[in-house]
Design a protein around this motif. Sequence first.
Motif, PDB file in Angstrom:
ATOM      1  N   GLU A 177       0.886  -1.163   0.000  1.00 18.90           N
ATOM      2  CA  GLU A 177       0.000   0.000   0.000  1.00 18.90           C
ATOM      3  C   GLU A 177       0.924   1.212   0.000  1.00 18.90           C
ATOM      4  O   GLU A 177       1.660   1.437   0.968  1.00 18.90           O
ATOM      5  CB  GLU A 177      -0.875  -0.032   1.256  1.00 18.90           C
ATOM      6  N   PRO A 178       0.953   1.972  -1.085  1.00 20.81           N
ATOM      7  CA  PRO A 178       1.999   2.986  -1.268  1.00 20.81           C
ATOM      8  C   PRO A 178       1.533   4.426  -1.094  1.00 20.81           C
ATOM      9  O   PRO A 178       0.364   4.745  -1.279  1.00 20.81           O
ATOM     10  CB  PRO A 178       2.357   2.780  -2.738  1.00 20.81           C
ATOM     11  N   LYS A 179       2.500   5.280  -0.746  1.00 23.79           N
ATOM     12  CA  LYS A 179       2.276   6.720  -0.857  1.00 23.79           C
ATOM     13  C   LYS A 179       3.554   7.256  -1.500  1.00 23.79           C
ATOM     14  O   LYS A 179       4.649   7.128  -0.920  1.00 23.79           O
ATOM     15  CB  LYS A 179       2.086   7.309   0.548  1.00 23.79           C
TER      16      LYS A 179
ATOM     17  N   LYS B 132       5.692  -6.444   7.359  1.00 23.82           N
ATOM     18  CA  LYS B 132       4.504  -5.780   7.889  1.00 23.82           C
ATOM     19  C   LYS B 132       4.688  -5.533   9.390  1.00 23.82           C
ATOM     20  O   LYS B 132       4.385  -4.449   9.900  1.00 23.82           O
ATOM     21  CB  LYS B 132       3.281  -6.668   7.630  1.00 23.82           C
ATOM     22  N   GLY B 133       5.257  -6.532  10.080  1.00 17.20           N
ATOM     23  CA  GLY B 133       5.532  -6.385  11.520  1.00 17.20           C
ATOM     24  C   GLY B 133       6.548  -5.276  11.782  1.00 17.20           C
ATOM     25  O   GLY B 133       6.480  -4.572  12.791  1.00 17.20           O
ATOM     26  N   MET B 134       7.478  -5.107  10.845  1.00 16.16           N
ATOM     27  CA  MET B 134       8.534  -4.110  11.037  1.00 16.16           C
ATOM     28  C   MET B 134       7.990  -2.687  10.881  1.00 16.16           C
ATOM     29  O   MET B 134       8.569  -1.728  11.395  1.00 16.16           O
ATOM     30  CB  MET B 134       9.681  -4.364  10.059  1.00 16.16           C
ATOM     31  N   LEU B 135       6.873  -2.575  10.150  1.00 21.08           N
ATOM     32  CA  LEU B 135       6.308  -1.232   9.905  1.00 21.08           C
ATOM     33  C   LEU B 135       5.969  -0.473  11.187  1.00 21.08           C
ATOM     34  O   LEU B 135       5.969   0.752  11.184  1.00 21.08           O
ATOM     35  CB  LEU B 135       5.027  -1.354   9.069  1.00 21.08           C
ATOM     36  N   SER B 136       5.680  -1.215  12.267  1.00 29.58           N
ATOM     37  CA  SER B 136       5.335  -0.484  13.493  1.00 29.58           C
ATOM     38  C   SER B 136       6.583   0.068  14.208  1.00 29.58           C
ATOM     39  O   SER B 136       6.474   0.832  15.147  1.00 29.58           O
ATOM     40  CB  SER B 136       4.504  -1.358  14.441  1.00 29.58           C
ATOM     41  N   HIS B 137       7.792  -0.319  13.746  1.00 22.53           N
ATOM     42  CA  HIS B 137       9.030   0.205  14.348  1.00 22.53           C
ATOM     43  C   HIS B 137       9.812   1.099  13.385  1.00 22.53           C
ATOM     44  O   HIS B 137      10.584   1.936  13.802  1.00 22.53           O
ATOM     45  CB  HIS B 137       9.988  -0.927  14.735  1.00 22.53           C
ATOM     46  N   GLN B 138       9.678   0.829  12.080  1.00 19.86           N
ATOM     47  CA  GLN B 138      10.554   1.491  11.102  1.00 19.86           C
ATOM     48  C   GLN B 138       9.782   1.841   9.845  1.00 19.86           C
ATOM     49  O   GLN B 138       8.807   1.168   9.500  1.00 19.86           O
ATOM     50  CB  GLN B 138      11.673   0.520  10.670  1.00 19.86           C
ATOM     51  N   VAL B 139      10.295   2.837   9.150  1.00 17.26           N
ATOM     52  CA  VAL B 139       9.718   3.183   7.854  1.00 17.26           C
ATOM     53  C   VAL B 139      10.320   2.235   6.797  1.00 17.26           C
ATOM     54  O   VAL B 139      11.497   1.884   6.876  1.00 17.26           O
ATOM     55  CB  VAL B 139      10.070   4.648   7.509  1.00 17.26           C
ATOM     56  N   ILE B 140       9.495   1.802   5.871  1.00 21.32           N
ATOM     57  CA  ILE B 140       9.984   0.976   4.760  1.00 21.32           C
ATOM     58  C   ILE B 140       9.526   1.633   3.456  1.00 21.32           C
ATOM     59  O   ILE B 140       8.402   2.133   3.369  1.00 21.32           O
ATOM     60  CB  ILE B 140       9.413  -0.467   4.840  1.00 21.32           C
ATOM     61  N   TYR B 141      10.406   1.605   2.471  1.00 20.78           N
ATOM     62  CA  TYR B 141      10.063   2.208   1.177  1.00 20.78           C
ATOM     63  C   TYR B 141      10.033   1.147   0.079  1.00 20.78           C
ATOM     64  O   TYR B 141      10.776   0.168   0.127  1.00 20.78           O
ATOM     65  CB  TYR B 141      11.094   3.271   0.786  1.00 20.78           C
TER      66      TYR B 141
ATOM     67  N   ILE C  88       5.700   2.887   2.461  1.00 20.20           N
ATOM     68  CA  ILE C  88       4.751   1.765   2.539  1.00 20.20           C
ATOM     69  C   ILE C  88       3.952   1.855   3.836  1.00 20.20           C
ATOM     70  O   ILE C  88       4.528   1.981   4.920  1.00 20.20           O
ATOM     71  CB  ILE C  88       5.526   0.423   2.466  1.00 20.20           C
ATOM     72  N   SER C  89       2.613   1.762   3.717  1.00 18.96           N
ATOM     73  CA  SER C  89       1.804   1.779   4.943  1.00 18.96           C
ATOM     74  C   SER C  89       1.247   0.395   5.264  1.00 18.96           C
ATOM     75  O   SER C  89       0.772   0.149   6.358  1.00 18.96           O
ATOM     76  CB  SER C  89       0.682   2.804   4.838  1.00 18.96           C
ATOM     77  N   ASN C  90       1.309  -0.529   4.304  1.00 21.42           N
ATOM     78  CA  ASN C  90       0.865  -1.902   4.573  1.00 21.42           C
ATOM     79  C   ASN C  90       1.405  -2.813   3.465  1.00 21.42           C
ATOM     80  O   ASN C  90       1.738  -2.342   2.376  1.00 21.42           O
ATOM     81  CB  ASN C  90      -0.668  -1.946   4.600  1.00 21.42           C
ATOM     82  N   LEU C  91       1.498  -4.106   3.799  1.00 24.81           N
ATOM     83  CA  LEU C  91       1.900  -5.096   2.793  1.00 24.81           C
ATOM     84  C   LEU C  91       1.025  -6.325   2.974  1.00 24.81           C
ATOM     85  O   LEU C  91       0.713  -6.708   4.103  1.00 24.81           O
ATOM     86  CB  LEU C  91       3.341  -5.577   2.980  1.00 24.81           C
ATOM     87  N   VAL C  92       0.646  -6.945   1.851  1.00 26.68           N
ATOM     88  CA  VAL C  92      -0.171  -8.158   1.914  1.00 26.68           C
ATOM     89  C   VAL C  92       0.465  -9.204   1.002  1.00 26.68           C
ATOM     90  O   VAL C  92       0.802  -8.904  -0.147  1.00 26.68           O
ATOM     91  CB  VAL C  92      -1.617  -7.893   1.432  1.00 26.68           C
ATOM     92  N   GLU C  93       0.614 -10.430   1.516  1.00 25.02           N
ATOM     93  CA  GLU C  93       1.183 -11.504   0.698  1.00 25.02           C
ATOM     94  C   GLU C  93       0.091 -12.159  -0.137  1.00 25.02           C
ATOM     95  O   GLU C  93      -0.904 -12.653   0.387  1.00 25.02           O
ATOM     96  CB  GLU C  93       1.886 -12.535   1.598  1.00 25.02           C
ATOM     97  N   LYS C  94       0.260 -12.110  -1.433  1.00 24.78           N
ATOM     98  CA  LYS C  94      -0.623 -12.782  -2.409  1.00 24.78           C
ATOM     99  C   LYS C  94      -2.112 -12.564  -2.135  1.00 24.78           C
ATOM    100  O   LYS C  94      -2.856 -13.512  -1.875  1.00 24.78           O
ATOM    101  CB  LYS C  94      -0.261 -14.269  -2.466  1.00 24.78           C
ATOM    102  N   PRO C  95      -2.559 -11.306  -2.207  1.00 23.17           N
ATOM    103  CA  PRO C  95      -3.981 -11.032  -1.956  1.00 23.17           C
ATOM    104  C   PRO C  95      -4.859 -11.432  -3.139  1.00 23.17           C
ATOM    105  O   PRO C  95      -4.360 -11.558  -4.269  1.00 23.17           O
ATOM    106  CB  PRO C  95      -3.996  -9.503  -1.799  1.00 23.17           C
ATOM    107  N   LEU C  96      -6.149 -11.593  -2.901  1.00 27.37           N
ATOM    108  CA  LEU C  96      -7.090 -11.758  -4.010  1.00 27.37           C
ATOM    109  C   LEU C  96      -7.101 -10.422  -4.776  1.00 27.37           C
ATOM    110  O   LEU C  96      -6.916  -9.362  -4.155  1.00 27.37           O
ATOM    111  CB  LEU C  96      -8.486 -12.047  -3.466  1.00 27.37           C
ATOM    112  N   PRO C  97      -7.337 -10.454  -6.095  1.00 34.06           N
ATOM    113  CA  PRO C  97      -7.269  -9.215  -6.883  1.00 34.06           C
ATOM    114  C   PRO C  97      -8.108  -8.082  -6.274  1.00 34.06           C
ATOM    115  O   PRO C  97      -7.663  -6.932  -6.254  1.00 34.06           O
ATOM    116  CB  PRO C  97      -7.798  -9.641  -8.248  1.00 34.06           C
ATOM    117  N   ASP C  98      -9.290  -8.391  -5.755  1.00 29.64           N
ATOM    118  CA  ASP C  98     -10.146  -7.317  -5.217  1.00 29.64           C
ATOM    119  C   ASP C  98      -9.693  -6.825  -3.849  1.00 29.64           C
ATOM    120  O   ASP C  98     -10.153  -5.783  -3.385  1.00 29.64           O
ATOM    121  CB  ASP C  98     -11.602  -7.790  -5.158  1.00 29.64           C
ATOM    122  N   LYS C  99      -8.805  -7.563  -3.211  1.00 29.08           N
ATOM    123  CA  LYS C  99      -8.343  -7.160  -1.873  1.00 29.08           C
ATOM    124  C   LYS C  99      -6.954  -6.506  -1.926  1.00 29.08           C
ATOM    125  O   LYS C  99      -6.424  -6.084  -0.898  1.00 29.08           O
ATOM    126  CB  LYS C  99      -8.266  -8.392  -0.956  1.00 29.08           C
ATOM    127  N   ALA C 100      -6.369  -6.449  -3.135  1.00 25.48           N
ATOM    128  CA  ALA C 100      -4.995  -5.920  -3.243  1.00 25.48           C
ATOM    129  C   ALA C 100      -4.986  -4.416  -2.959  1.00 25.48           C
ATOM    130  O   ALA C 100      -5.822  -3.685  -3.495  1.00 25.48           O
ATOM    131  CB  ALA C 100      -4.445  -6.199  -4.637  1.00 25.48           C
TER     132      ALA C 100
END
Length: 289
Positions: free
Chosen positions: A173-175, A234-243, A184-196
Amino acid sequence: MKIHKAVFPVAGLGTRFLPATKASPKEMLPLVDKPLIQYVVEEAIEGGIKEIVMITGRGKNAIEDHFDISFELEHTLRGKNQNGLLEEVQRISNLVDFCYIRQKEPLGLGHAILRAKDVIGNEPFAVLLGDDIIYSDIPAIKQLIDVYEEYHSSIIAVEEVEKRDISNYGVIEPKEVANGVYRISNLVEKPLPDKAPSNLAIIGRYILTPEIFNILENTKAGRGGEIQLTDGLKGMLSHQVIYGYKFKGKRYDAGNKLGFLKATVEFALRRPDLGEEFREYLKGLKLTE
Ligand code: G1P
């Protein structure tokens, strides 16, 4: 801190290429005359990597042999004065320092990366997945290292993919914060197309900060019952910024048959010693029934 080390997870079983991969590693399948893994190793070296940590499994010894000295072969080539080939096989064994660690069970990409914890120590490192072959002017991993040197955070390679293909990838999920750079504000592994959360898929090149190891140690099995790197990030996002970074270059998914065939054809067409004749052959190709 400079990026010197790279982790190559190569323990995968290669079931999509059976029977070819029953007794030989999928990483050794050749694009024209060079194994897939060598393209990725050369990319890492051109990107400034000095030490490669391969996470291997049973049946993967051919990879170790490929990057080692081959006394018999060198002796024979020397005897036959085949100096060009001799130089090429010697060059392969002198490329870089390798270290091999066994992943005893195929418990996922996150689990594979975690095996490298002690060898990597407390420094940022690169991860390169051998299924993704990237053709580019500047090696893709070097592009990520350059972005890392500006942002000092974990950087993930991303690429826009068609909606119908999105379920094959981790998705961010990008900005957009700069040209081609996404916070990155979120990451999802292999989502369904409508949930991506977007059409930006994770491609197999990462620069990771060492905090990922502690997080992976506490990451529960996710999709497919495996410890997913995407869930760790995704777990790391609550401690660090990821791009995320949209790298420049053409990526081939050599982990599936069609992608592998496309890569084979295009790499052959680019070869100065084969390209012209191969192009003529393809132009005149008529399959007999
Ligand atoms: C892995 C990752 C996935 C990523 C992909 C890139 O999946 O889990 O997030 O998008 O590599 O190639 P795999 O292709 O190993 O199933």
